[in-house]
Design an enzyme around this catalytic site. Structure first.
Site, short mmCIF file in Angstrom:
data_model
loop_
_atom_site.label_atom_id
_atom_site.label_comp_id
_atom_site.label_asym_id
_atom_site.label_seq_id
_atom_site.Cartn_x
_atom_site.Cartn_y
_atom_site.Cartn_z
N HIS A 96 -13.34 5.20 -7.18
CA HIS A 96 -12.70 6.45 -7.62
C HIS A 96 -11.21 6.31 -7.92
O HIS A 96 -10.58 7.23 -8.42
CB HIS A 96 -12.96 7.58 -6.61
CG HIS A 96 -12.21 7.49 -5.32
ND1 HIS A 96 -11.11 8.28 -5.06
CD2 HIS A 96 -12.39 6.74 -4.20
CE1 HIS A 96 -10.67 8.02 -3.83
NE2 HIS A 96 -11.43 7.10 -3.30
N THR B 62 -30.36 2.07 1.75
CA THR B 62 -30.78 2.12 0.35
C THR B 62 -29.55 2.28 -0.53
O THR B 62 -28.69 3.12 -0.27
CB THR B 62 -31.75 3.31 0.13
OG1 THR B 62 -32.88 3.08 0.97
CG2 THR B 62 -32.19 3.41 -1.33
N CYS C 43 -4.31 10.83 2.60
CA CYS C 43 -4.81 10.85 3.97
C CYS C 43 -3.77 11.29 4.97
O CYS C 43 -4.09 11.73 6.05
CB CYS C 43 -5.30 9.46 4.35
SG CYS C 43 -6.12 8.66 3.02
C1 LIG Z 1 -4.79 1.27 -0.24
C2 LIG Z 1 -6.00 2.08 0.09
N1 LIG Z 1 -6.95 1.55 0.89
C3 LIG Z 1 -8.06 2.22 1.22
C4 LIG Z 1 -8.28 3.49 0.75
C5 LIG Z 1 -9.55 4.20 1.13
O1 LIG Z 1 -10.40 4.24 0.01
P1 LIG Z 1 -11.64 5.26 -0.03
O2 LIG Z 1 -11.06 6.61 -0.30
O3 LIG Z 1 -12.47 4.78 -1.18
O4 LIG Z 1 -12.34 5.16 1.26
C6 LIG Z 1 -7.31 4.10 -0.07
C7 LIG Z 1 -7.48 5.50 -0.53
O5 LIG Z 1 -6.55 6.28 -0.56
C8 LIG Z 1 -6.16 3.37 -0.42
O6 LIG Z 1 -5.22 3.88 -1.20
#
Ligand SMILES: Cc1ncc(COP(=O)(O)O)c(C=O)c1O
Length: 409
Positions: free
Chosen positions: A201, A237, A325
């Protein structure tokens, strides 16, 4: 009001061609790839083709690709999977202090389970210096994990040099390349990495699917036990539509990545120069040139970043204060603190992450709109130096002003 999306590092719009490729795998070709009949074979064939496309994007062998549910799972599988399988060789892990929480929190968990973690410092631009890695290595170090590019400040790390140091001591090297795959060219062989995480994504693919590159010969303990899918490394799966989506997004990236990076680098530079010129006491976070083509991260004195994000949202611009996050937390970003910023400076930061749909006129509209909103917030700010309540605060000294002077670095 026309809306402008400048939050592509949080997630990107799924490309129409990706959606078109995925849909038949929900409507007509909905078989389980493990089934022996025609429906199953169709799904398996599509998954194999996708594995080949993902592998090609990073110059890996298709058999070295494990499909996962995204970046978080890839990071978890790389770290936990590797150290659980290799704990007889040592219990020491080295990571950088600016890793994504998918790595940081995984290491906190591992620490509670008997592993020891060293967090490498970064310089004021967010670069991990190879000599700090050299010094941190111990006889019991089994794994080094340093991200390819930071999701907040966009700084790109010298992973080739870092991986070389690790491999010269027979230590495995993982990189979280979630922000770079599909945007900048990556060759796992020439970089010499043992494992690499990616997520669809972030490069115009669907949410909920990613991959982990695992170099031949690397042993991982699976996290999910069950039917033995993905050569035993990840049972469940397979998410066939998602896997077809990441494959298509990889093919598109191979065709478009170079021109997209050139365009975005130009827009990013316009953005950086325009904002620093127009807004007094603004600074760029992250390295001026060793950074993601699409990322600009600023800090503004006397401003609270969330207030600015909300005001700019009302003017139609989708931005972020840090990583998606960390927006739920009141803590200042660990990345900005690791650069040496004070909490109030970290709170005054704004991330702009552009994507292939963005236009030059949108950058200009943004540069025109931002100074007014910054000025309004500064008028209201209790931190404003004009406010006698805070004029004597140490961070408001003239010495500090030199540091904050608008400059292009
Ligand atoms: C550097 C980094 N690692 C890991 C992730 C986590 O990815 P996902 O949202 O696909 O779990 C992110 C998402 O913000 C990211 O920017």
């Amino acid at each position: 009001m026309k809306r402008v999306y400048f939050d592509n590092s949080a997630t990107s719009r799924t490309d129409q061609a990706v959606i078109d490729a995925m849909l038949p795998f929900m409507k007509e070709h909905y078989g389980n790839p493990s089934s022996l009949h025609g429906f199953g074979r169709e799904a398996k064939k599509a998954m194999d083709a996708s594995r080949a496309s993902v592998a090609k994007l990073i110059n890996a062998d298709p058999m070295e690709i494990v499909f996962t549910s995204g970046g978080t799972e890839s990071d978890n599988l790389a770290l936990k999977g590797f150290v659980f399988a290799n704990k007889n060789k040592g219990k020491h892990i080295i990571i950088s202090s600016i890793e994504h929480h998918a790595v940081l929190h995984t290491c906190e968990y591992l620490q509670k389970n008997g592993f020891e973690i060293t967090y490498l410092p970064v310089d004021s631009d967010g670069i991990v210096h190879p000599e700090t890695l050299e010094k941190a290595i111990r006889p019991d170090t089994i794994l080094v994990s340093i991200m390819h590019a930071n999701n907040e400040i966009g700084t790109i790390e010298p992973i080739g040099e870092l991986a070389k140091i690790a491999s010269s001591r027979s230590i495995a090297f993982h990189t979280d390349a979630v922000q770079t795959v599909g945007h900048v060219s990556i060759d796992v062989k020439s970089e010499g990495v043992s494992m690499l995480s990616m997520s669809a994504h972030k490069f115009y693919g669907p949410k909920g699917v990613g991959a982990l590159y695992v170099r031949k010969g690397i042993r991982l303990e699976p996290l999910l036990h069950g039917g033995g899918h993905e050569r035993g490394m990840r049972s469940s799966t397979e998410n066939v539509p998602g896997i077809v989506g990441i494959g298509k997004a990889s093919e598109i990236a191979m065709d478009e990545m170079k021109t997209e990076a050139e365009k975005l680098t130009r827009l990013r530079n316009m953005m950086i120069d325009g904002v620093l010129k127009k807004i007094p006491r603004s600074n760029l976070n992250g390295h001026r040139t060793k950074r993601l083509p699409n990322n600009a991260n600023f800090r503004f004195d006397f401003i609270e970043g969330e207030g600015l994000v909300l005001r700019m949202d009302m003017r139609g611009f989708a931005l972020s204060t840090g990583s998606a996050c960390s927006t739920k937390s009141l803590e200042p970003s660990h990345v900005l603190i690791a650069l040496g910023l004070k909490p109030e400076q970290a709170h005054g930061s704004l991330r702009i992450s552009m994507g292939k749909d963005n236009l030059e006129e949108e950058v200009n509209q943004f540069i025109d709109a931002l100074p007014e909103e910054v000025a309004k917030l500064r008028e209201m700010s209790p931190y404003n130096e004009a406010n006698p309540m805070v004029a004597n605060e140490p961070w408001c000294s003239s010495e500090d002003h030199d540091h904050h002077e608008t400059e292009v670095r």
